[in-house]
Write a protein that holds these residues in place. Structure first.
Motif, short mmCIF file in Angstrom:
data_model
loop_
_atom_site.label_atom_id
_atom_site.label_comp_id
_atom_site.label_asym_id
_atom_site.label_seq_id
_atom_site.Cartn_x
_atom_site.Cartn_y
_atom_site.Cartn_z
N UNK A 60 -30.95 -10.48 25.07
CA UNK A 60 -31.73 -9.22 25.51
C UNK A 60 -31.39 -8.15 24.98
N UNK A 61 -31.98 -7.15 24.44
CA UNK A 61 -31.87 -6.01 23.54
C UNK A 61 -30.76 -5.28 24.32
N UNK A 62 -30.76 -5.10 25.79
CA UNK A 62 -29.72 -4.29 26.34
C UNK A 62 -28.23 -4.67 26.24
N UNK A 63 -28.03 -6.09 25.81
CA UNK A 63 -26.73 -6.40 25.82
C UNK A 63 -26.35 -6.92 24.53
N UNK A 64 -27.28 -6.79 23.45
CA UNK A 64 -26.74 -7.37 22.19
C UNK A 64 -25.85 -6.39 21.59
N UNK A 65 -24.80 -7.06 21.12
CA UNK A 65 -23.36 -6.47 20.51
C UNK A 65 -22.49 -6.30 21.56
N UNK A 66 -22.74 -6.36 22.65
CA UNK A 66 -21.81 -6.40 23.74
C UNK A 66 -21.58 -7.58 24.30
N UNK A 67 -22.46 -8.55 24.61
CA UNK A 67 -22.50 -9.67 25.30
C UNK A 67 -22.43 -10.85 24.40
N UNK A 68 -21.60 -11.89 24.59
CA UNK A 68 -21.58 -13.18 23.84
C UNK A 68 -21.52 -14.43 24.83
N UNK A 69 -22.41 -15.18 24.62
CA UNK A 69 -22.70 -16.47 25.25
C UNK A 69 -22.24 -17.53 24.18
N UNK A 70 -21.47 -18.43 25.02
CA UNK A 70 -21.02 -19.83 24.21
C UNK A 70 -21.06 -20.78 25.03
N UNK A 71 -20.79 -21.82 24.62
CA UNK A 71 -20.88 -23.31 25.38
C UNK A 71 -19.79 -24.18 24.92
N UNK A 72 -18.94 -24.85 25.65
CA UNK A 72 -18.00 -25.76 25.29
C UNK A 72 -18.50 -27.08 25.97
N UNK A 73 -19.30 -28.01 25.06
CA UNK A 73 -19.71 -29.34 25.49
C UNK A 73 -18.76 -30.23 26.23
N UNK A 80 -20.21 -16.37 29.45
CA UNK A 80 -20.99 -15.20 29.14
C UNK A 80 -19.89 -14.18 29.03
N UNK A 81 -19.38 -13.82 27.63
CA UNK A 81 -18.30 -12.93 27.67
C UNK A 81 -18.91 -11.35 27.62
N UNK A 82 -18.63 -10.38 28.50
CA UNK A 82 -19.33 -9.09 28.61
C UNK A 82 -18.04 -7.99 28.28
N UNK A 83 -18.53 -7.41 27.15
CA UNK A 83 -17.63 -6.41 26.75
C UNK A 83 -18.40 -5.17 26.81
N UNK A 84 -17.34 -4.11 26.73
CA UNK A 84 -18.16 -2.58 26.92
C UNK A 84 -18.92 -2.69 28.21
N UNK A 85 -18.58 -2.99 29.26
CA UNK A 85 -19.50 -2.91 30.20
C UNK A 85 -20.07 -1.37 30.76
N UNK A 86 -21.31 -1.44 31.45
CA UNK A 86 -21.75 -0.25 31.61
C UNK A 86 -22.32 -0.34 32.99
N UNK A 87 -22.38 0.76 33.59
CA UNK A 87 -23.00 0.55 35.12
C UNK A 87 -24.19 0.22 35.45
N UNK A 88 -25.04 0.24 34.20
CA UNK A 88 -26.51 -0.57 34.20
C UNK A 88 -26.31 -2.03 34.08
N UNK A 89 -25.06 -2.56 33.89
CA UNK A 89 -24.92 -3.91 34.00
C UNK A 89 -24.59 -4.69 35.31
N UNK A 90 -24.59 -3.73 36.17
CA UNK A 90 -24.41 -4.18 37.68
C UNK A 90 -25.64 -4.80 38.23
#
Length: 113
Positions: A60-73, A80-90
């Motif tokens: 989503x545009x609102x999380x680009x550059x801050x969140x990273x999705x990854x998987x370990x099969x 979901x790695x969430x960096x630079x969290x903001x109140x609007x991420x609540x």
């Protein structure tokens, strides 16, 4: 019946980082796209990020550059790695197994300013 098992979440401060995990202990995991959604109070559930079995991602545009999705099969787990969290991420965060449309139980993430 086996469902998705989420872990992580909690109360964070603005600018902090947090990682969510979601496991599905069945073989379908490795051939399914996975996604993270979130739902804030009074709002509709929205797609946050998704990842294909091969590792292609979408955000989503609102999380680009801050969140990273990854998987370990090998571990049948999506993160979901969430960096630079903001109140609007609540929100309550949910993972989803796209192939079978299974949902995790949801986990609360609260970011205070």
């Amino acid at each position: 019946q086996v469902r998705l098992i989420q872990s992580g979440g909690g109360l964070m401060q603005t600018g902090e980082s947090l990682r969510l995990s979601c496991a599905y202990p069945e073989s379908a995991f490795s051939v399914s796209a996975m996604a993270w959604h979130r739902q804030a109070p009074g709002k509709q559930r929205e797609l946050v990020a998704s990842i294909t079995p091969g590792g292609s991602t979408n955000y989503a545009d609102s999380v680009k550059g801050r969140f990273t999705i990854s998987r370990d099969n090998a571990k049948n787990t999506v993160y979901l790695q969430m960096d630079s969290l903001k109140p609007e991420d609540t929100a309550v965060y949910y993972c989803r197994l796209d192939l079978l449309n299974y949902w995790g139980q949801g986990t609360q993430v609260t970011v205070s300013s």
